[in-house]
Design a protein around this motif. Sequence first.
Motif, PDB file in Angstrom:
ATOM      1  N   TYR A 185     -48.833  -0.709 -16.472  1.00  0.00           N
ATOM      2  CA  TYR A 185     -49.631  -0.197 -15.359  1.00  0.00           C
ATOM      3  C   TYR A 185     -48.788  -0.296 -14.101  1.00  0.00           C
ATOM      4  O   TYR A 185     -47.934  -1.173 -13.969  1.00  0.00           O
ATOM      5  CB  TYR A 185     -50.976  -0.911 -15.207  1.00  0.00           C
ATOM      6  CG  TYR A 185     -50.911  -2.322 -14.671  1.00  0.00           C
ATOM      7  CD1 TYR A 185     -50.815  -2.564 -13.306  1.00  0.00           C
ATOM      8  CD2 TYR A 185     -50.964  -3.414 -15.526  1.00  0.00           C
ATOM      9  CE1 TYR A 185     -50.758  -3.857 -12.811  1.00  0.00           C
ATOM     10  CE2 TYR A 185     -50.920  -4.704 -15.044  1.00  0.00           C
ATOM     11  CZ  TYR A 185     -50.822  -4.919 -13.680  1.00  0.00           C
ATOM     12  OH  TYR A 185     -50.765  -6.207 -13.194  1.00  0.00           O
ATOM     13  N   ASP A 186     -49.018   0.640 -13.195  1.00  0.00           N
ATOM     14  CA  ASP A 186     -48.339   0.652 -11.896  1.00  0.00           C
ATOM     15  C   ASP A 186     -49.295   0.123 -10.840  1.00  0.00           C
ATOM     16  O   ASP A 186     -50.478   0.492 -10.818  1.00  0.00           O
ATOM     17  CB  ASP A 186     -47.936   2.071 -11.500  1.00  0.00           C
ATOM     18  CG  ASP A 186     -46.811   2.633 -12.341  1.00  0.00           C
ATOM     19  OD1 ASP A 186     -46.202   1.868 -13.123  1.00  0.00           O
ATOM     20  OD2 ASP A 186     -46.535   3.838 -12.220  1.00  0.00           O
ATOM     21  N   LEU A 187     -48.778  -0.727  -9.970  1.00  0.00           N
ATOM     22  CA  LEU A 187     -49.528  -1.131  -8.790  1.00  0.00           C
ATOM     23  C   LEU A 187     -49.611   0.062  -7.845  1.00  0.00           C
ATOM     24  O   LEU A 187     -48.680   0.879  -7.804  1.00  0.00           O
ATOM     25  CB  LEU A 187     -48.812  -2.266  -8.071  1.00  0.00           C
ATOM     26  CG  LEU A 187     -48.747  -3.606  -8.770  1.00  0.00           C
ATOM     27  CD1 LEU A 187     -47.752  -4.519  -8.055  1.00  0.00           C
ATOM     28  CD2 LEU A 187     -50.116  -4.254  -8.821  1.00  0.00           C
ATOM     29  N   VAL A 244     -58.218  -4.731  -4.861  1.00  0.00           N
ATOM     30  CA  VAL A 244     -58.345  -3.627  -3.920  1.00  0.00           C
ATOM     31  C   VAL A 244     -59.794  -3.338  -3.554  1.00  0.00           C
ATOM     32  O   VAL A 244     -60.058  -2.540  -2.674  1.00  0.00           O
ATOM     33  CB  VAL A 244     -57.664  -2.350  -4.475  1.00  0.00           C
ATOM     34  CG1 VAL A 244     -56.155  -2.566  -4.575  1.00  0.00           C
ATOM     35  CG2 VAL A 244     -58.244  -1.950  -5.820  1.00  0.00           C
ATOM     36  N   ASP A 245     -60.735  -4.003  -4.239  1.00  0.00           N
ATOM     37  CA  ASP A 245     -62.142  -3.883  -3.883  1.00  0.00           C
ATOM     38  C   ASP A 245     -62.885  -5.129  -4.361  1.00  0.00           C
ATOM     39  O   ASP A 245     -62.322  -5.981  -5.031  1.00  0.00           O
ATOM     40  CB  ASP A 245     -62.764  -2.590  -4.441  1.00  0.00           C
ATOM     41  CG  ASP A 245     -62.807  -2.542  -5.953  1.00  0.00           C
ATOM     42  OD1 ASP A 245     -63.197  -3.545  -6.592  1.00  0.00           O
ATOM     43  OD2 ASP A 245     -62.465  -1.497  -6.524  1.00  0.00           O
ATOM     44  N   ARG A 246     -64.159  -5.237  -4.017  1.00  0.00           N
ATOM     45  CA  ARG A 246     -64.940  -6.435  -4.361  1.00  0.00           C
ATOM     46  C   ARG A 246     -65.715  -6.285  -5.664  1.00  0.00           C
ATOM     47  O   ARG A 246     -66.345  -7.233  -6.121  1.00  0.00           O
ATOM     48  CB  ARG A 246     -65.917  -6.755  -3.231  1.00  0.00           C
ATOM     49  CG  ARG A 246     -65.211  -7.175  -1.979  1.00  0.00           C
ATOM     50  CD  ARG A 246     -66.192  -7.437  -0.871  1.00  0.00           C
ATOM     51  NE  ARG A 246     -65.452  -7.762   0.336  1.00  0.00           N
ATOM     52  CZ  ARG A 246     -65.831  -8.664   1.192  1.00  0.00           C
ATOM     53  NH1 ARG A 246     -66.942  -9.317   1.001  1.00  0.00           N
ATOM     54  NH2 ARG A 246     -65.110  -8.900   2.260  1.00  0.00           N
ATOM     55  N   THR A 247     -65.645  -5.133  -6.272  1.00  0.00           N
ATOM     56  CA  THR A 247     -66.401  -4.880  -7.501  1.00  0.00           C
ATOM     57  C   THR A 247     -65.588  -5.198  -8.740  1.00  0.00           C
ATOM     58  O   THR A 247     -66.104  -5.788  -9.686  1.00  0.00           O
ATOM     59  CB  THR A 247     -66.829  -3.395  -7.546  1.00  0.00           C
ATOM     60  OG1 THR A 247     -67.572  -3.105  -6.361  1.00  0.00           O
ATOM     61  CG2 THR A 247     -67.683  -3.119  -8.762  1.00  0.00           C
ATOM     62  N   HIS A 248     -64.343  -4.829  -8.752  1.00  0.00           N
ATOM     63  CA  HIS A 248     -63.500  -4.934  -9.944  1.00  0.00           C
ATOM     64  C   HIS A 248     -62.626  -6.183  -9.864  1.00  0.00           C
ATOM     65  O   HIS A 248     -61.412  -6.096  -9.700  1.00  0.00           O
ATOM     66  CB  HIS A 248     -62.650  -3.669 -10.095  1.00  0.00           C
ATOM     67  CG  HIS A 248     -63.476  -2.434 -10.113  1.00  0.00           C
ATOM     68  ND1 HIS A 248     -63.620  -1.626  -9.018  1.00  0.00           N
ATOM     69  CD2 HIS A 248     -64.225  -1.891 -11.100  1.00  0.00           C
ATOM     70  CE1 HIS A 248     -64.414  -0.620  -9.323  1.00  0.00           C
ATOM     71  NE2 HIS A 248     -64.794  -0.761 -10.578  1.00  0.00           N
ATOM     72  N   VAL A 249     -63.250  -7.351 -10.009  1.00  0.00           N
ATOM     73  CA  VAL A 249     -62.568  -8.634  -9.792  1.00  0.00           C
ATOM     74  C   VAL A 249     -62.372  -9.431 -11.079  1.00  0.00           C
ATOM     75  O   VAL A 249     -61.890 -10.550 -11.051  1.00  0.00           O
ATOM     76  CB  VAL A 249     -63.332  -9.488  -8.761  1.00  0.00           C
ATOM     77  CG1 VAL A 249     -63.288  -8.825  -7.391  1.00  0.00           C
ATOM     78  CG2 VAL A 249     -64.767  -9.732  -9.208  1.00  0.00           C
ATOM     79  N   VAL A 305     -62.314  -4.177 -14.446  1.00  0.00           N
ATOM     80  CA  VAL A 305     -60.985  -4.398 -13.862  1.00  0.00           C
ATOM     81  C   VAL A 305     -60.696  -3.414 -12.734  1.00  0.00           C
ATOM     82  O   VAL A 305     -61.331  -2.367 -12.630  1.00  0.00           O
ATOM     83  CB  VAL A 305     -59.870  -4.305 -14.926  1.00  0.00           C
ATOM     84  CG1 VAL A 305     -60.065  -5.348 -15.998  1.00  0.00           C
ATOM     85  CG2 VAL A 305     -59.773  -2.924 -15.517  1.00  0.00           C
ATOM     86  N   VAL A 306     -59.680  -3.759 -11.948  1.00  0.00           N
ATOM     87  CA  VAL A 306     -59.264  -2.858 -10.874  1.00  0.00           C
ATOM     88  C   VAL A 306     -58.879  -1.514 -11.489  1.00  0.00           C
ATOM     89  O   VAL A 306     -58.359  -1.462 -12.608  1.00  0.00           O
ATOM     90  CB  VAL A 306     -58.099  -3.456 -10.055  1.00  0.00           C
ATOM     91  CG1 VAL A 306     -58.563  -4.623  -9.209  1.00  0.00           C
ATOM     92  CG2 VAL A 306     -56.933  -3.845 -10.925  1.00  0.00           C
TER      93      VAL A 306
END
Length: 166
Positions: free
Chosen positions: A84-86, A36-41, A147-148
């Motif tokens: 965890y929920d998406l 969902v972002d470029r930081t938490h990959v 992580v995300v």
Amino acid sequence: MRSYEALPYRPCAGITVLNRAGLVFVGRRAGGPEHVDRTHVWQMPQGGIDDGEDAYQAALRELYEETNIQSVEKLGEIPDWLTYDLPPEIAGEAWGGKYRGQKQKWFALRFVGEDREINITTPANGHHPPEFIDWRWVKMSELPDLVVPFKRAAYERIVAEFQHLV
């Protein structure tokens, strides 16, 4: 289509691999709807448990398929399942829209091999495409920030459960 709240959790095995220095393996994901972002990959290896498959055997299989790592010793496991929920807006894209998230059984393993054993570019057992495009060893305390955000609570629990193994 079933409502988001009615969707089940996908059974999954997660693996915390610690090297001899007490650092944890993380891989940089190749992509997918969970990003969902470029930081938490970054994340630890994990993957689905097949019907009738033992969770620990699934963990070893997934670790091998994603990293080629086989030189490990079991250190421990978290006795209960972590979930965890998406985010609802991406739940329809991941796993064909069949799950709201994952329920994960986590294991801690000591990597007793050499780093050259790790091969993320040529996955084992014909596992294509590769899950990871890069990897590194990190301090366990760094895991939740890598992580995300929707996986962060699970990673905080993993750190709390396995920190003593460092």
